[in-house]
Design an enzyme around this catalytic site. Structure first.
Site, PDB file in Angstrom:
ATOM      1  N   SER A 114      28.817 -36.366 -11.268  1.00 57.21           N
ATOM      2  CA  SER A 114      29.740 -37.108 -10.411  1.00 57.21           C
ATOM      3  C   SER A 114      28.935 -38.049  -9.535  1.00 57.21           C
ATOM      4  O   SER A 114      27.784 -37.758  -9.182  1.00 57.21           O
ATOM      5  CB  SER A 114      30.537 -36.149  -9.516  1.00 57.21           C
ATOM      6  N   TYR A 142      29.685 -28.909  -3.614  1.00 58.19           N
ATOM      7  CA  TYR A 142      30.021 -29.717  -4.786  1.00 58.19           C
ATOM      8  C   TYR A 142      29.040 -30.883  -4.936  1.00 58.19           C
ATOM      9  O   TYR A 142      28.508 -31.122  -6.022  1.00 58.19           O
ATOM     10  CB  TYR A 142      31.449 -30.227  -4.685  1.00 58.19           C
TER      11      TYR A 142
END
Length: 226
Positions: free
Chosen positions: A128, A151
């Site tokens: 990401s 994350y």
């Protein structure tokens, strides 16, 4: 026929990646924790395999069920339960890293013998832009508002481990992707990209030839420079 395993393939990015690679002629094995959730992938023509990336026995059984393997797409990931610092603790961090980072290593290591038997082995890891410091620190970037530590840290680790795998496996094509801000369950379907747009880079890198890139980080717009 190219044989492909996709983890986390029951919905969203994983499911769309399965659809597109099946359309491209791949035989796709759709890995998921609960095969009861595999109706959508099954309808596409994917073979369903039970695969929990946090469970070594599950991973070993899934790999053993494959006749051969040419492409591995490490797509499975979780957002976690910590979204700032005040709600962060070691357990929250460990849970996300176990799935998003250790899970990739667990599956990849188990798959290496099959991949080494392929004439053209390919690995694509889904990371990401949230793992990219330049995006996290650029106020105009989609990633800037994200405050979650686990994350973001896990996706940064995925980018680094991809580079290291590529260096260690020069006969493979090993790359990592940024799906971009895509409408999925992760963001309450608030992303401005479709899942098709969000899988553009992953599909493109799953289809690279033997002379294609390796050790690179790509979005749908091309290579993201380090």
């Amino acid at each position: 026929m190219t044989t492909t395993l996709i983890t986390g393939a029951n919905k969203s990015l994983g499911l769309e990646t399965a659809r597109r690679l099946i359309d491209a002629g791949h035989t796709v094995y759709a890995g998921m924790r609960d095969p009861a959730n595999g109706d959508a992938a099954r309808a596409l023509g994917a073979h369903i395999v039970q695969l929990d990336v946090t469970d070594q026995a599950s991973v070993d059984a899934a790999i053993a069920a494959l006749p051969n393997l040419d492409v591995l797409v490490n797509n499975a990931g979780i957002l976690g339960t910590s979204f700032g610092v005040d709600d962060l603790d070691a357990d929250a961090m460990r849970t996300v890293l176990e799935t998003n980072v250790v899970g990739i290593v667990r599956v990849t290591q188990a798959a290496l013998p099959l991949l080494r038997s392929s004439e053209h082995p390919v690995i694509v890891n889904v990371a990401s832009g949230v793992g990219w410091p330049r995006f996290l620190s650029t106020e105009t970037a989609d990633e800037f508002p994200v405050m979650a530590v686990p994350y973001a840290s896990s996706k940064a680790a995925v980018i680094a481990l991809t580079v290291q795998y590529a260096k260690n496996l020069p006969d493979f094509r090993v790359n990592v992707t940024d799906p971009g801000y895509t409408a999925t369950d992760f963001n309450g379907h608030g992303g401005h990209q479709t899942v098709t747009e969000g899988t553009d880079a992953t599909v493109a890198l799953a289809l690279v030839g033997a002379d294609g890139p390796t050790g690179e980080f790509h979005s749908r717009h091309g290579r993201i420079d380090y």
